[in-house]
Design an enzyme around this catalytic site. Structure first.
Site, PDB file in Angstrom:
ATOM      1  N   HIS A   1      -7.481   6.884  -0.156  1.00 43.20           N
ATOM      2  CA  HIS A   1      -6.296   6.125  -0.402  1.00 43.20           C
ATOM      3  C   HIS A   1      -6.114   5.092   0.767  1.00 43.20           C
ATOM      4  O   HIS A   1      -5.104   4.027   0.633  1.00 43.20           O
ATOM      5  CB  HIS A   1      -5.245   7.404   0.165  1.00 43.20           C
ATOM      6  CG  HIS A   1      -3.715   7.123   0.145  1.00 43.20           C
ATOM      7  ND1 HIS A   1      -3.296   6.601  -1.110  1.00 43.20           N
ATOM      8  CD2 HIS A   1      -2.761   6.846   0.861  1.00 43.20           C
ATOM      9  CE1 HIS A   1      -1.856   6.173  -1.018  1.00 43.20           C
ATOM     10  NE2 HIS A   1      -1.549   6.475   0.289  1.00 43.20           N
TER      11      HIS A   1
ATOM     12  N   HIS B   1       0.927  -1.141  -0.007  1.00 39.45           N
ATOM     13  CA  HIS B   1       0.048   0.077  -0.076  1.00 39.45           C
ATOM     14  C   HIS B   1       0.870   1.243  -0.082  1.00 39.45           C
ATOM     15  O   HIS B   1       1.843   1.230   0.593  1.00 39.45           O
ATOM     16  CB  HIS B   1      -0.813  -0.122   1.219  1.00 39.45           C
ATOM     17  CG  HIS B   1      -1.575   1.413   1.480  1.00 39.45           C
ATOM     18  ND1 HIS B   1      -1.490   2.252   2.555  1.00 39.45           N
ATOM     19  CD2 HIS B   1      -2.462   2.087   0.813  1.00 39.45           C
ATOM     20  CE1 HIS B   1      -2.395   3.120   2.543  1.00 39.45           C
ATOM     21  NE2 HIS B   1      -2.986   2.938   1.285  1.00 39.45           N
ATOM     22  N   SER B   2       0.697   2.177  -0.903  1.00 38.78           N
ATOM     23  CA  SER B   2       1.110   3.411  -0.833  1.00 38.78           C
ATOM     24  C   SER B   2       2.804   3.270  -0.939  1.00 38.78           C
ATOM     25  O   SER B   2       3.432   2.864  -1.865  1.00 38.78           O
ATOM     26  CB  SER B   2       0.653   4.418   0.148  1.00 38.78           C
ATOM     27  OG  SER B   2       1.116   5.673   0.253  1.00 38.78           O
ATOM     28  N   PHE B   3       3.533   3.681  -0.061  1.00 32.77           N
ATOM     29  CA  PHE B   3       5.117   3.620  -0.017  1.00 32.77           C
ATOM     30  C   PHE B   3       5.607   2.247  -0.037  1.00 32.77           C
ATOM     31  O   PHE B   3       6.478   2.058  -0.311  1.00 32.77           O
ATOM     32  CB  PHE B   3       5.419   4.279   1.432  1.00 32.77           C
ATOM     33  CG  PHE B   3       6.947   4.556   1.722  1.00 32.77           C
ATOM     34  CD1 PHE B   3       7.965   5.081   0.909  1.00 32.77           C
ATOM     35  CD2 PHE B   3       7.388   3.514   2.586  1.00 32.77           C
ATOM     36  CE1 PHE B   3       8.938   5.212   1.151  1.00 32.77           C
ATOM     37  CE2 PHE B   3       8.954   3.393   2.699  1.00 32.77           C
ATOM     38  CZ  PHE B   3       9.648   4.266   1.856  1.00 32.77           C
TER      39      PHE B   3
END
Length: 309
Positions: free
Chosen positions: A281, A101-103
């Site tokens: 997000h 997820h994300s980073f």
């Protein structure tokens, strides 16, 4: 699907903490959380996924229950990438899938291009496989400078960690994470904070500040080169109200996103699948049912799926 176990994997600076679900004999999936989050990021999603897989969610160094890096050692992107290799070695995994997820997706993407033979499938949850320098080039040296100065300031301050009440910590957390709901905020803080006599203290290393201090921003040429090295099949799930970019003032600029999608499509062809889902997000936490079906089908599919990109 019940939690199988909590893990502590030895590394030279201490340990990497992780939690495991599912069948230990099943195909392995390593789950990578976002910036300043922890392994609890996947608590609501994994029970909705196929039970015959072995899921391990790790806490990156300095996050959750993992050890902080040794004094003087910076939290650079490459270091997080190498943590995946260390975890794979500790678990004796030669080939596995990654879900980030994300980073965590950006760290997993770089790992998948550096060690392409080790990654079977790459699932990106509102994430890019690399951080593009499109809008960041003029800031890169400033980021490097701030990262060094921030680390020196934290090391010099020697201040004890701030103790706050559970309610105050949750409110502060939600204020800094506008996409996280209250229930999910509490879930992340269960692993992200430690109870002391007077309240709670955050577990994360205070040397970790803003993501751009750690990101490895790369050129479009290097992005395209990296994607050409990928052997994995890739599923990119984009939240409709998620982030397009690292820096929030650039969220509306979709051009880097479009470049990334075009490169993935043209290079990976039928090995790439792109899905947009309603949500923000943190859709994998707030509304995990919006992504669980797509992820389950992707994990269970055995070959390329023409027409899905």
């Amino acid at each position: 699907m019940g939690l199988l176990s909590e893990l502590k994997l030895a590394v030279p600076w201490g340990h990497i903490a992780a939690k495991a679900w599912g069948s230990a004999q099943g195909p392995p999936v390593l789950c990578l959380h976002g910036w300043l989050d922890n392994a609890n990021s996947f608590d609501r999603l994994i029970p909705l996924l196929p039970q015959d897989f072995h899921y391990v969610a790790m806490d990156f160094g300095g996050h959750g229950l993992s050890s902080h890096y040794s004094p003087g050692l910076p939290y650079y992107h490459q270091n997080f990438v190498s943590e995946i290799r260390r975890v794979a070695a500790a678990l004796k995994w030669n080939r596995f899938s990654l879900m980030g997820h994300s980073f965590g997706g950006t760290v997993g993407g770089m790992f998948s291009c550096i060690f392409p033979e080790m990654v079977d499938k790459l699932i990106l949850l509102d994430a890019s496989p690399f951080a593009l320098d499109s809008n960041e080039l003029e800031h890169l040296l400033t980021y490097r400078r701030r990262a060094i100065e921030h680390t020196l300031q934290v090391e010099a301050s020697q201040k004890p960690s701030r103790v706050v009440s559970p309610a105050e910590m949750l409110q502060g957390f939600l204020k800094n994470n506008s996409h996280v709901g209250e229930e999910c905020g509490e879930l992340l803080l269960q692993r992200g904070a430690t109870r002391v006599a007077a309240g709670l203290v955050l577990n994360r290393d205070r040397r970790i500040a803003r993501p751009e201090h750690s990101f490895e921003f790369i050129s479009r040429e290097l992005f395209a080169h990296g994607i050409r090295r990928l052997q994995a099949r890739v599923l990119l799930i984009k939240a409709l109200q998620g982030y397009c970019n690292v820096r929030r003032e650039n969220d509306a600029d979709r051009e880097p996103l479009l470049f990334m999608l075009a490169t993935l499509r043209s290079t990976l062809t039928e090995r790439f699948q792109f899905v947009e889902v309603p949500g923000n997000h943190y859709v994998h936490m707030n509304e995990p049912h919006h992504v669980a079906g797509v992820i389950s089908a992707f994990l269970q599919s055995s070959g390329p799926q023409p027409g899905c990109s």
